[in-house]
Scaffold this active site. Structure first.
Site, PDB file in Angstrom:
ATOM      1  N   CYS A 120       0.836  -1.205   0.000  1.00 47.18           N
ATOM      2  CA  CYS A 120       0.000   0.000   0.000  1.00 47.18           C
ATOM      3  C   CYS A 120       0.870   1.254   0.000  1.00 47.18           C
ATOM      4  CB  CYS A 120      -0.900  -0.038   1.235  1.00 47.18           C
ATOM      5  SG  CYS A 120      -1.886   1.439   1.468  1.00 47.18           S
TER       6      CYS A 120
ATOM      7  N   CYS B  71      -0.336   4.084   2.241  1.00 47.94           N
ATOM      8  CA  CYS B  71      -0.062   3.839   3.668  1.00 47.94           C
ATOM      9  C   CYS B  71       1.418   4.053   3.976  1.00 47.94           C
ATOM     10  CB  CYS B  71      -0.405   2.401   4.052  1.00 47.94           C
ATOM     11  SG  CYS B  71      -2.011   1.841   3.476  1.00 47.94           S
ATOM     12  N   ASP B  72       2.295   3.555   3.126  1.00 47.92           N
ATOM     13  CA  ASP B  72       3.702   3.425   3.521  1.00 47.92           C
ATOM     14  C   ASP B  72       4.691   4.247   2.708  1.00 47.92           C
ATOM     15  OD1 ASP B  72       2.907   1.629   5.471  1.00 47.92           O
ATOM     16  OD2 ASP B  72       3.085  -0.100   4.143  1.00 47.92           O
TER      17      ASP B  72
HETATM   18  C1  LIG Z   1       0.545  -4.503   5.111  1.00 48.51           C
HETATM   19  C2  LIG Z   1      -0.591  -3.505   5.143  1.00 48.51           C
HETATM   20  C3  LIG Z   1      -0.384  -2.238   5.652  1.00 48.51           C
HETATM   21  C4  LIG Z   1      -1.431  -1.320   5.702  1.00 48.51           C
HETATM   22  N1  LIG Z   1      -1.206  -0.097   6.243  1.00 48.51           N
HETATM   23  C5  LIG Z   1      -2.224   0.778   6.342  1.00 48.51           C
HETATM   24  C6  LIG Z   1      -2.027   2.058   6.937  1.00 48.51           C
HETATM   25  O1  LIG Z   1      -0.907   2.406   7.347  1.00 48.51           O
HETATM   26  N2  LIG Z   1      -3.086   2.896   7.003  1.00 48.51           N
HETATM   27  C7  LIG Z   1      -4.327   2.546   6.516  1.00 48.51           C
HETATM   28  O2  LIG Z   1      -5.268   3.345   6.650  1.00 48.51           O
HETATM   29  N3  LIG Z   1      -4.541   1.352   5.946  1.00 48.51           N
HETATM   30  C8  LIG Z   1      -3.531   0.466   5.838  1.00 48.51           C
HETATM   31  N4  LIG Z   1      -3.722  -0.736   5.234  1.00 48.51           N
HETATM   32  C9  LIG Z   1      -5.068  -1.033   4.675  1.00 48.51           C
HETATM   33  C10 LIG Z   1      -6.032  -1.424   5.799  1.00 48.51           C
HETATM   34  O3  LIG Z   1      -5.436  -2.404   6.594  1.00 48.51           O
HETATM   35  C11 LIG Z   1      -7.342  -1.922   5.220  1.00 48.51           C
HETATM   36  O4  LIG Z   1      -7.902  -0.929   4.386  1.00 48.51           O
HETATM   37  C12 LIG Z   1      -8.324  -2.249   6.331  1.00 48.51           C
HETATM   38  O5  LIG Z   1      -7.788  -3.199   7.220  1.00 48.51           O
HETATM   39  C13 LIG Z   1      -9.647  -2.787   5.771  1.00 48.51           C
HETATM   40  O6  LIG Z   1     -10.450  -3.084   6.870  1.00 48.51           O
HETATM   41  P1  LIG Z   1     -11.664  -4.097   6.788  1.00 48.51           P
HETATM   42  O7  LIG Z   1     -12.223  -4.136   8.164  1.00 48.51           O
HETATM   43  O8  LIG Z   1     -12.563  -3.751   5.679  1.00 48.51           O
HETATM   44  O9  LIG Z   1     -11.062  -5.513   6.392  1.00 48.51           O
HETATM   45  P2  LIG Z   1      -9.806  -6.351   6.877  1.00 48.51           P
HETATM   46  O10 LIG Z   1      -8.882  -5.567   7.692  1.00 48.51           O
HETATM   47  O11 LIG Z   1      -9.332  -7.020   5.645  1.00 48.51           O
HETATM   48  O12 LIG Z   1     -10.483  -7.452   7.832  1.00 48.51           O
HETATM   49  C14 LIG Z   1     -11.287  -8.475   7.312  1.00 48.51           C
HETATM   50  C15 LIG Z   1     -11.747  -9.362   8.441  1.00 48.51           C
HETATM   51  O13 LIG Z   1     -12.702 -10.310   7.966  1.00 48.51           O
HETATM   52  C16 LIG Z   1     -12.445 -11.581   8.546  1.00 48.51           C
HETATM   53  N5  LIG Z   1     -13.075 -12.591   7.711  1.00 48.51           N
HETATM   54  C17 LIG Z   1     -12.848 -12.874   6.398  1.00 48.51           C
HETATM   55  N6  LIG Z   1     -13.654 -13.868   5.996  1.00 48.51           N
HETATM   56  C18 LIG Z   1     -14.420 -14.206   7.081  1.00 48.51           C
HETATM   57  C19 LIG Z   1     -15.453 -15.159   7.307  1.00 48.51           C
HETATM   58  N7  LIG Z   1     -15.873 -15.983   6.338  1.00 48.51           N
HETATM   59  N8  LIG Z   1     -16.008 -15.243   8.544  1.00 48.51           N
HETATM   60  C20 LIG Z   1     -15.603 -14.403   9.533  1.00 48.51           C
HETATM   61  N9  LIG Z   1     -14.624 -13.480   9.370  1.00 48.51           N
HETATM   62  C21 LIG Z   1     -14.059 -13.388   8.154  1.00 48.51           C
HETATM   63  C22 LIG Z   1     -10.923 -11.619   8.648  1.00 48.51           C
HETATM   64  O14 LIG Z   1     -10.503 -12.590   9.582  1.00 48.51           O
HETATM   65  C23 LIG Z   1     -10.646 -10.192   9.116  1.00 48.51           C
HETATM   66  O15 LIG Z   1     -10.835 -10.108  10.500  1.00 48.51           O
HETATM   67  C24 LIG Z   1      -2.716  -1.682   5.189  1.00 48.51           C
HETATM   68  C25 LIG Z   1      -2.925  -2.958   4.659  1.00 48.51           C
HETATM   69  C26 LIG Z   1      -1.878  -3.873   4.643  1.00 48.51           C
HETATM   70  C27 LIG Z   1      -2.120  -5.246   4.081  1.00 48.51           C
END
Ligand SMILES: Cc1cc2nc3c(=O)[nH]c(=O)nc-3n(C[C@H](O)[C@H](O)[C@H](O)COP(=O)(O)OP(=O)(O)OC[C@H]3O[C@@H](n4cnc5c(N)ncnc54)[C@H](O)[C@@H]3O)c2cc1C
Length: 322
Positions: A147, A150-151
């Site tokens: 990302c 982000c980084d």
């Molecule tokens: C390495 C990295 C660094 C990042 N750094 C930043 C940053 O510095 N700043 C920033 O704003 N964003 C950052 N991001 C992006 C950010 O992490 C995501 O935009 C954010 O986490 C999305 O949130 P979400 O809750 O939609 O999904 P996610 O964080 O993807 O969470 C999805 C959840 O769903 C669960 N899940 C999936 N399938 C199922 C199922 N069938 N049953 C039950 N649970 C399930 C998973 O276990 C998980 O808990 C980064 C991403 C990565 C990969």
């Protein structure tokens, strides 16, 4: 879990979207149940994608940044404080057309669902596609990133490698030229898949160079990235490329397979929402990266999680009024 119990609200996912929804729903006294995913499943990550990173400097409220896992542990505790019940389980099957909505945990072929719920918030997020290299996983957050928004800031004056050849790879590369001294795009073909306009921008940017017909076969470095090993796909010749940062930009996949054929989604599998977080099925709401292929940030995921909880609460109120 007791079979047949009907909840007001089940939330799938414990990233910023799911846990923010849980905080809001908990405070609205909906007693949400959160299925946070199973650590043993390759597609799940309790706590979500931020568990895979180190410093998060753009989440509001933390002057000096916060570690990703620390932020998620705090969000989880905050949700529990307001009565959210969190289970370390994954939904293995969902039937959104049954009333109440049916959710299975464990054997998806079981004749009866594990639980039923009047509303469902889908916050199952997305996964960045990775190269699948051992050192890539080891150095994620230590020079390997998925990302640029982000980084990128951490790579001021540094040498950066971007892997990929589509629009998002070029978008990441162009953004990274604001920070890095040089950006080398490693692409396995001689032509890019990206749109013409993005190609033109990349070709005319003097900080960007290309390593064509090449694949990254290893990420180098002890505690932090120092470079990548690259193989020419035509000659098989291997060489090393010095780099402080490696941005893997070969695509994202939303974790929405469970809803295929049940909920409207775009070609890539992102759930389609309207009027806030509503899906095409009443009582089913979607938030976070599972429905957002544009912003993909923790704060936007959290914001849409808040919206989903408010939408679910209003939907439940409308059921009791009618
Ligand atoms: C390495 C990295 C660094 C990042 N750094 C930043 C940053 O510095 N700043 C920033 O704003 N964003 C950052 N991001 C992006 C950010 O992490 C995501 O935009 C954010 O986490 C999305 O949130 P979400 O809750 O939609 O999904 P996610 O964080 O993807 O969470 C999805 C959840 O769903 C669960 N899940 C999936 N399938 C199922 C199922 N069938 N049953 C039950 N649970 C399930 C998973 O276990 C998980 O808990 C980064 C991403 C990565 C990969």
């Amino acid at each position: 879990m007791e079979s047949g119990a009907t909840r007001d609200l089940v939330i799938l996912g414990s990233g910023p979207a799911g846990l923010t929804a849980a905080i809001y729903a908990g405070r609205a006294e909906l007693h949400p149940l959160v299925l946070e995913g199973e650590p043993s499943s390759s597609s799940d990550q309790p706590g979500g994608q931020l568990m895979l990173t180190t410093d998060v400097e753009n989440f509001p409220g933390f002057t000096h940044g916060v570690l990703g896992p620390e932020l998620m542990v705090s969000m989880r505790a905050q949700a529990e404080r307001f009565g959210a019940e969190i289970l370390t389980e994954r939904a293995s099957r969902v039937d959104v057309d049954s009333v109440p909505i049916a959710v299975w945990i464990g054997d998806p072929a079981a004749p009866e669902p594990t639980l039923r719920t009047r509303t469902l918030i889908i916050a199952t997020g997305a996964r960045s596609l990775m190269l699948g290299l051992e050192n890539e996983a080891r150095l994620l957050g230590y020079g390997v990133s998925t990302c640029a928004t982000c980084d990128g800031f951490f790579f001021r004056g540094k040498q950066i490698v971007v892997v990929g050849g589509g629009d998002s790879a070029l978008e990441e590369a162009l953004f990274l030229t604001k920070f890095g001294d040089s950006v080398t795009i490693v692409h396995r073909r001689k032509e890019l898949r990206a749109s013409k306009i993005m190609q033109d921008r990349a070709f005319t940017n003097e900080k960007i160079t290309f390593r064509w017909d090449s694949v990254v076969t290893d990420v180098l470095g002890g505690d932090r990235v120092t470079g990548v090993r690259v193989r020419d796909v035509n000659t098989g010749e291997e060489s090393e490329l010095a780099a402080d940062g490696v941005f893997v930009a070969i695509g994202h996949a939303p974790s929405t397979e469970l809803f295929a054929g049940q909920l409207e989604m775009d070609k890539a599998g992102y759930l389609l929402t309207r009027e806030g977080t509503r899906t095409n099925v009443p009582g089913v709401f979607a938030c976070g990266d599972a429905q957002d292929h544009i912003y993909r940030q923790a704060v936007t995921a959290a914001g849409s999680g808040c919206m989903a909880a408010i939408d679910a609460e209003r939907y439940l109120s409308s059921l009791t009024e009618s």
